[in-house]
Write a protein that holds these residues in place. Sequence first.
Motif, short mmCIF file in Angstrom:
data_model
loop_
_atom_site.label_atom_id
_atom_site.label_comp_id
_atom_site.label_asym_id
_atom_site.label_seq_id
_atom_site.Cartn_x
_atom_site.Cartn_y
_atom_site.Cartn_z
N TYR A 1 13.05 -24.18 -14.10
CA TYR A 1 12.67 -23.00 -13.32
C TYR A 1 12.81 -21.74 -14.17
O TYR A 1 13.84 -21.54 -14.83
N ALA A 2 11.79 -20.91 -14.14
CA ALA A 2 11.78 -19.67 -14.92
C ALA A 2 12.06 -18.49 -13.99
O ALA A 2 11.50 -18.41 -12.89
N ALA A 3 12.90 -17.57 -14.43
CA ALA A 3 13.27 -16.41 -13.62
C ALA A 3 12.08 -15.47 -13.48
O ALA A 3 11.33 -15.22 -14.43
N ARG A 4 11.91 -14.94 -12.28
CA ARG A 4 10.89 -13.94 -12.00
C ARG A 4 11.56 -12.65 -11.54
O ARG A 4 12.27 -12.02 -12.29
N ARG A 5 11.40 -12.29 -10.28
CA ARG A 5 11.85 -10.98 -9.82
C ARG A 5 13.15 -11.08 -9.03
O ARG A 5 13.37 -12.01 -8.27
N PRO A 6 14.05 -10.11 -9.22
CA PRO A 6 15.29 -10.08 -8.44
C PRO A 6 15.09 -9.34 -7.12
O PRO A 6 14.16 -8.55 -6.95
N ALA A 7 15.98 -9.62 -6.19
CA ALA A 7 16.02 -8.92 -4.92
C ALA A 7 17.48 -8.75 -4.52
O ALA A 7 18.34 -9.54 -4.92
N HIS A 8 17.75 -7.73 -3.72
CA HIS A 8 19.12 -7.41 -3.35
C HIS A 8 19.35 -7.60 -1.85
O HIS A 8 18.48 -7.32 -1.03
N PHE A 9 20.54 -8.08 -1.51
CA PHE A 9 21.05 -7.99 -0.16
C PHE A 9 21.90 -6.73 -0.07
O PHE A 9 22.66 -6.41 -1.00
N LEU A 10 21.77 -6.01 1.03
CA LEU A 10 22.53 -4.78 1.21
C LEU A 10 23.24 -4.80 2.56
O LEU A 10 22.74 -5.37 3.53
N ARG A 11 24.41 -4.17 2.61
CA ARG A 11 25.20 -4.12 3.84
C ARG A 11 25.56 -2.68 4.18
O ARG A 11 25.84 -1.87 3.29
N LEU A 12 25.59 -2.40 5.48
CA LEU A 12 26.04 -1.12 6.00
C LEU A 12 27.01 -1.39 7.15
O LEU A 12 26.67 -2.12 8.09
N GLY A 13 28.20 -0.85 7.08
CA GLY A 13 29.17 -1.02 8.16
C GLY A 13 28.84 -0.08 9.31
O GLY A 13 28.84 1.14 9.13
N LEU A 14 28.54 -0.64 10.47
CA LEU A 14 28.22 0.19 11.63
C LEU A 14 29.48 0.60 12.39
O LEU A 14 29.50 1.66 13.02
N VAL B 1 17.66 -14.06 -7.53
CA VAL B 1 16.56 -13.98 -8.49
C VAL B 1 15.53 -15.05 -8.13
O VAL B 1 15.87 -16.24 -8.01
N ARG B 2 14.30 -14.64 -7.94
CA ARG B 2 13.22 -15.58 -7.65
C ARG B 2 12.90 -16.36 -8.91
O ARG B 2 12.75 -15.81 -10.00
#
Length: 307
Positions: A131-144, A300-301
């Motif tokens: 598998y070859a790495a492509r695009r990254p993505a982020h998970f984000l959190r906000l405390g309500l 990472v996709r």
Amino acid sequence: MTVLVRDFLPADADAWVRVRRAALPYMVTTPEQVLSDLAEAHPDRHYRLLVAEEDGEVIGTAQVGISHESTKPDQGFCNPYVHPDRRGRGAGSLLVRAGEEHLTGVGATAVYTWVLDDGPANLAFAGKRGYAARRPAHFLRLGLADGTLPPLQELPAGVGLLTAADFEDDPRPLFEADTETTSDEPSDTPVQFTDYENWLATTWRRPGFDHALTSVVTVDGRIAAFSAAETDGLTRYSSAMTGTLRAYRGRGLAKLAKNDSLHRARAAGYTDAYTGNDAGNGPMLAVNRWFGYEICATEVRHVREIG
């Protein structure tokens, strides 16, 4: 102890969620969602759920299928996750192998997967399997519960605020808005929604899609932006999609929609807000930073050509 891979059974729903929440605590996952996604999957999706089991205990899961709504044909996906306490037993390798065999059998020419970037082991695992790495993505959190939200904004002239619940009699305008904004999202497998009935089954009526917390901004009576909400009915809220239609961009309407939705979520008792962004989606990352979201994990996709 022997690890085996088999098809998911309805009785596995609670165990599936236990594993997925341990591996990806940044996503809203419920047994009802898992069962609905399988039951309502479009035939062209060739959707299959796999579990890895060790001595009767589910220790890994995988979602496998074809991205049938992509404008690129025959693009498969296989997303395996193993419980963090059960790694190193071969479950991940068995899930990937079974997933690839399924996808080859239904004509996929490529397999896409998300790899959690929480250390070198996961990325090395993908690389060893071609598998070859492509695009990254982020998970984000906000405390309500323990954080602050920007105050609710005064609506400009001609701008209105509704919720998805206001479209119960006719959701098609939201389908059309979702279609346009989703097609503009950065992706290796761009999506174009064309099947309204399938959208109703897999989005509008999907368990966890919260009509009351999904905020919709209108301009002169027409949908201009929206922020779709998913919840687990307990403490977790997720922004499933926030988008602005092309004709209305650059006016801060996405912020307006998301701020309204977040305020509604906090008032409803949700304590943790999550979202996800492609690392190249600068505008939405900027919006989320403005709200106070912080990156809590990165995936990472990766892709492997099989045809």
